[in-house]
Motif scaffolding. Structure first.
Motif, mmCIF file in Angstrom:
data_model
loop_
_atom_site.group_PDB
_atom_site.id
_atom_site.type_symbol
_atom_site.label_atom_id
_atom_site.label_comp_id
_atom_site.label_asym_id
_atom_site.label_seq_id
_atom_site.Cartn_x
_atom_site.Cartn_y
_atom_site.Cartn_z
ATOM 1 N N ALA A 162 2.667 72.041 47.413
ATOM 2 C CA ALA A 162 1.692 72.011 48.511
ATOM 3 C C ALA A 162 0.710 73.167 48.400
ATOM 4 O O ALA A 162 -0.499 72.997 48.604
ATOM 5 C CB ALA A 162 2.420 72.054 49.849
ATOM 6 N N THR A 163 1.221 74.347 48.041
ATOM 7 C CA THR A 163 0.346 75.513 47.897
ATOM 8 C C THR A 163 -0.635 75.312 46.750
ATOM 9 O O THR A 163 -1.813 75.656 46.870
ATOM 10 C CB THR A 163 1.186 76.773 47.662
ATOM 11 O OG1 THR A 163 2.108 76.925 48.740
ATOM 12 C CG2 THR A 163 0.310 78.001 47.555
ATOM 13 N N LEU A 164 -0.162 74.766 45.647
ATOM 14 C CA LEU A 164 -1.051 74.532 44.505
ATOM 15 C C LEU A 164 -2.205 73.614 44.892
ATOM 16 O O LEU A 164 -3.372 73.927 44.638
ATOM 17 C CB LEU A 164 -0.268 73.927 43.336
ATOM 18 C CG LEU A 164 -1.123 73.535 42.124
ATOM 19 C CD1 LEU A 164 -1.771 74.763 41.494
ATOM 20 C CD2 LEU A 164 -0.299 72.787 41.109
ATOM 21 N N TYR A 165 -1.890 72.495 45.513
ATOM 22 C CA TYR A 165 -2.955 71.560 45.865
ATOM 23 C C TYR A 165 -3.872 72.113 46.943
ATOM 24 O O TYR A 165 -5.083 71.870 46.915
ATOM 25 C CB TYR A 165 -2.382 70.201 46.255
ATOM 26 C CG TYR A 165 -1.952 69.425 45.033
ATOM 27 C CD1 TYR A 165 -2.893 68.981 44.116
ATOM 28 C CD2 TYR A 165 -0.621 69.171 44.776
ATOM 29 C CE1 TYR A 165 -2.515 68.295 42.973
ATOM 30 C CE2 TYR A 165 -0.228 68.487 43.648
ATOM 31 C CZ TYR A 165 -1.183 68.047 42.751
ATOM 32 O OH TYR A 165 -0.803 67.378 41.622
ATOM 33 N N LEU A 166 -3.320 72.885 47.864
ATOM 34 C CA LEU A 166 -4.151 73.519 48.885
ATOM 35 C C LEU A 166 -5.104 74.535 48.246
ATOM 36 O O LEU A 166 -6.312 74.545 48.546
ATOM 37 C CB LEU A 166 -3.275 74.204 49.946
ATOM 38 C CG LEU A 166 -4.037 74.953 51.044
ATOM 39 C CD1 LEU A 166 -4.813 73.950 51.899
ATOM 40 C CD2 LEU A 166 -3.072 75.753 51.879
ATOM 41 N N LEU A 167 -4.593 75.366 47.350
ATOM 42 C CA LEU A 167 -5.441 76.362 46.695
ATOM 43 C C LEU A 167 -6.451 75.718 45.766
ATOM 44 O O LEU A 167 -7.593 76.196 45.654
ATOM 45 C CB LEU A 167 -4.583 77.386 45.945
ATOM 46 C CG LEU A 167 -3.769 78.334 46.829
ATOM 47 C CD1 LEU A 167 -2.871 79.217 45.972
ATOM 48 C CD2 LEU A 167 -4.694 79.179 47.697
ATOM 49 N N LEU A 168 -6.067 74.659 45.066
ATOM 50 C CA LEU A 168 -7.036 73.955 44.210
ATOM 51 C C LEU A 168 -8.164 73.344 45.059
ATOM 52 O O LEU A 168 -9.317 73.303 44.639
ATOM 53 C CB LEU A 168 -6.353 72.875 43.398
ATOM 54 C CG LEU A 168 -5.490 73.349 42.230
ATOM 55 C CD1 LEU A 168 -4.749 72.180 41.605
ATOM 56 C CD2 LEU A 168 -6.320 74.078 41.198
ATOM 57 N N TRP A 169 -7.831 72.868 46.246
ATOM 58 C CA TRP A 169 -8.823 72.289 47.126
ATOM 59 C C TRP A 169 -9.745 73.379 47.707
ATOM 60 O O TRP A 169 -10.946 73.181 47.827
ATOM 61 C CB TRP A 169 -8.119 71.529 48.248
ATOM 62 C CG TRP A 169 -9.038 70.846 49.190
ATOM 63 C CD1 TRP A 169 -9.848 69.767 48.946
ATOM 64 C CD2 TRP A 169 -9.273 71.205 50.556
ATOM 65 N NE1 TRP A 169 -10.547 69.424 50.054
ATOM 66 C CE2 TRP A 169 -10.212 70.299 51.076
ATOM 67 C CE3 TRP A 169 -8.765 72.191 51.391
ATOM 68 C CZ2 TRP A 169 -10.667 70.361 52.372
ATOM 69 C CZ3 TRP A 169 -9.211 72.256 52.686
ATOM 70 C CH2 TRP A 169 -10.155 71.332 53.163
ATOM 71 N N LEU A 170 -9.149 74.551 48.044
ATOM 72 C CA LEU A 170 -9.932 75.629 48.640
ATOM 73 C C LEU A 170 -10.802 76.373 47.626
ATOM 74 O O LEU A 170 -11.893 76.816 47.953
ATOM 75 C CB LEU A 170 -9.014 76.634 49.339
ATOM 76 C CG LEU A 170 -8.344 76.148 50.623
ATOM 77 C CD1 LEU A 170 -7.355 77.196 51.112
ATOM 78 C CD2 LEU A 170 -9.377 75.841 51.674
ATOM 79 N N LEU A 171 -10.273 76.554 46.410
ATOM 80 C CA LEU A 171 -10.995 77.360 45.409
ATOM 81 C C LEU A 171 -11.931 76.542 44.591
ATOM 82 O O LEU A 171 -12.219 75.778 44.088
ATOM 83 C CB LEU A 171 -10.008 78.099 44.517
ATOM 84 C CG LEU A 171 -9.068 79.049 45.254
ATOM 85 C CD1 LEU A 171 -8.075 79.648 44.281
ATOM 86 C CD2 LEU A 171 -9.841 80.168 45.925
#
Length: 107
Positions: free
Chosen positions: A98-107
């Motif tokens: 979940a963190t990976l996909y959230l960070l990929l979406w944010l960055l």
């Protein structure tokens, strides 16, 4: 050059070999009890295997051609913290995902 038949022969041979190696250790031990020291050591197998699978994807991610990726580092740190804090492997996996996909979406 290998054709499709050769590739399938290699895949099937490797599958049979992998099965035979694992069966020789686990399948032939049916009905026998492992010594206590072996059972203690086997508890650490997932802890040893998981970092070996994940570390190359974090340190040298193929998706970025080996460049530093803050999303993957962040996800690995969150998974490490969740795993250390809760001792829950699935929680760590899904938390890191979940963190990976959230960070990929944010960055």
């Amino acid at each position: 050059m290998m054709d499709m038949r050769d590739i399938w022969i290699v895949i099937i041979a490797l599958g049979i070999g992998t099965f035979a190696i694992r069966f020789s250790f686990l399948g032939l031990m049916t009905g026998r009890r492992f010594p206590d020291w072996t059972m203690r050591l086997l508890r650490y197998v997932p802890v040893a295997v998981m970092p070996g699978l994940v570390a190359p994807l974090v340190v040298w991610p193929a998706a970025t051609d080996g460049d530093f990726d803050p999303a993957r580092i962040g996800a690995a740190l969150v998974a490490l913290l969740i795993g250390a804090g809760t001792r829950n492997t699935l929680g760590a996996i899904f938390g890191g995902l979940a963190t990976l996909y959230l960070l990929l979406w944010l960055l």
